[in-house]
Enzyme design. Sequence first.
Site, mmCIF file in Angstrom:
data_model
loop_
_atom_site.group_PDB
_atom_site.id
_atom_site.type_symbol
_atom_site.label_atom_id
_atom_site.label_comp_id
_atom_site.label_asym_id
_atom_site.label_seq_id
_atom_site.Cartn_x
_atom_site.Cartn_y
_atom_site.Cartn_z
ATOM 1 N N HIS A 111 8.983 -1.707 -2.543
ATOM 2 C CA HIS A 111 9.655 -0.767 -1.647
ATOM 3 C C HIS A 111 9.865 -1.353 -0.254
ATOM 4 O O HIS A 111 10.369 -0.671 0.648
ATOM 5 C CB HIS A 111 8.804 0.513 -1.570
ATOM 6 C CG HIS A 111 9.514 1.703 -1.053
ATOM 7 N ND1 HIS A 111 9.072 2.429 0.035
ATOM 8 C CD2 HIS A 111 10.652 2.315 -1.464
ATOM 9 C CE1 HIS A 111 9.884 3.430 0.260
ATOM 10 N NE2 HIS A 111 10.852 3.390 -0.623
ATOM 11 N N LYS A 113 11.124 -3.357 3.132
ATOM 12 C CA LYS A 113 12.409 -3.575 3.804
ATOM 13 C C LYS A 113 12.185 -4.554 4.952
ATOM 14 O O LYS A 113 11.452 -4.254 5.899
ATOM 15 C CB LYS A 113 12.980 -2.275 4.368
ATOM 16 C CG LYS A 113 13.468 -1.278 3.326
ATOM 17 C CD LYS A 113 12.457 -0.221 3.074
ATOM 18 C CE LYS A 113 13.082 0.867 2.204
ATOM 19 N NZ LYS A 113 12.078 1.683 1.501
#
Length: 465
Positions: A111, A113
């Site tokens: 997940h 970024k």
Amino acid sequence: MPGGDFALDTRLELARRAERSIDVQYYHIANDETGRYFLRTLRDAAQRGVRVRLLMDDLYTSGEDALLLGLAGTPNLELRLFNAFPAGRSSMVQRFAASLLNFHRVQRRMHNKLFIVDGAMAVAGGRNIADQYFTRTAGANFLDLDIFVAGALVPRLGHLFDMYWNSEYVVPLHAVAKPSGSGPELQAGVERMTALDGTPRPPAPAPNDVLGYGPIVDELDSGKLGLIWAPAVAYADSPDRVVGKTASYGGVPLLDVNSVRYNVREQIRRARSEVSITSPYFVPGEGGLEVIAEVYGRGVRMSIVTNSLAATDEPLVHTAYRRYRPRLLRLGVDLYELSSSRARASVRLGLLGSKTGQLHAKTAVIDRRILFIGSMNFDPRSDLLNTEIGLFIDSPELAQQVLKLTEALKQQGAHKLRLAEGKGSIEWVSGPPGREEVLNSEPDSDFWTRMLLKLLAPFVPESFL
């Protein structure tokens, strides 16, 4: 960077100016105008000699192999996938059907970024790469937050990227995706799919964002960045989480002191006066409730902003969150839920994007000094299944900026929850004292949605949310 136009423009401008390297790590890069323009910008950088390393989680790449293979055929550009699906690559249904016997693994996703240029500047935060994260859709867009980073923290972020890039759970795209044409044909397809007539350049950002910052291009052109200097650390969960590995010694489980969740909890435990949290999904679990009760017992105030039922893009997660609302309120938590209708109608929130309708920012501010910003939601999936990345910044000035945004959200875009006097049921309150509007059911939602979720709630395992 609270504004989507500034957040996207910063990434694109850094990529255009890159001289040596671009390292990119995302959970989701969509095949929409924003995603295609972003990928085209990376390709253009590679074509002029910049080394581009693109790491994507493989969950949302179904049906995109032709585009990605053409991109990966660009000299100087390497594309790798985290926790890849080896079969059924044309659709999400086929992927999971082919992986039913391996569901324990494929449900665990990266997940993170992260965007790093020349090992000198980086962007981190909550945004994936898609139209709705940068207020570019006609529907409800995400209210999110990114941060621009330079200085001594960037090598640490580069190390965390390398930890994933070199992980045994990361494979080159061509190891699982089979080309449907020659290399030149696939690259011609990329040119066609990202052509400017169908993928126009995003408009330039406004002269200033809601915090008073100007576009990054102006500062880069002037050779002087308006930065706030502060001590900071970064953590990322181990890629080993993909197979359920946890920290241990001689088979005895240990606290994973390098995980994002552990460090967020420890910072909250150390709070002396107040904690302010924003998270699109908030499912604290019994352990989280214990932490909240512990700090509240010392007189620490706690404020939480999350999505309402109408604003959330994950209704099933909302069913788990609803189980905790009464106990959170009884503990004394100031609980707010984003109202998509109030957020869109608010003039001040319009500065963040007039089409804002869903919260996606993941932040915590402790004692008006320590700022957490990253990819981690406050829910079991982020705690147990997904990998996450997070930055902890010791800066009263940055903390105050985030609190300013949060307060605007509370006052003009959210309902405050309270327990009805003498009843124990929940009320949603908005408006100034003396002119309050009080609702007795989930705002902006219909009866059938509420009833369906009520029926499903007992069958939804919290650990999968």
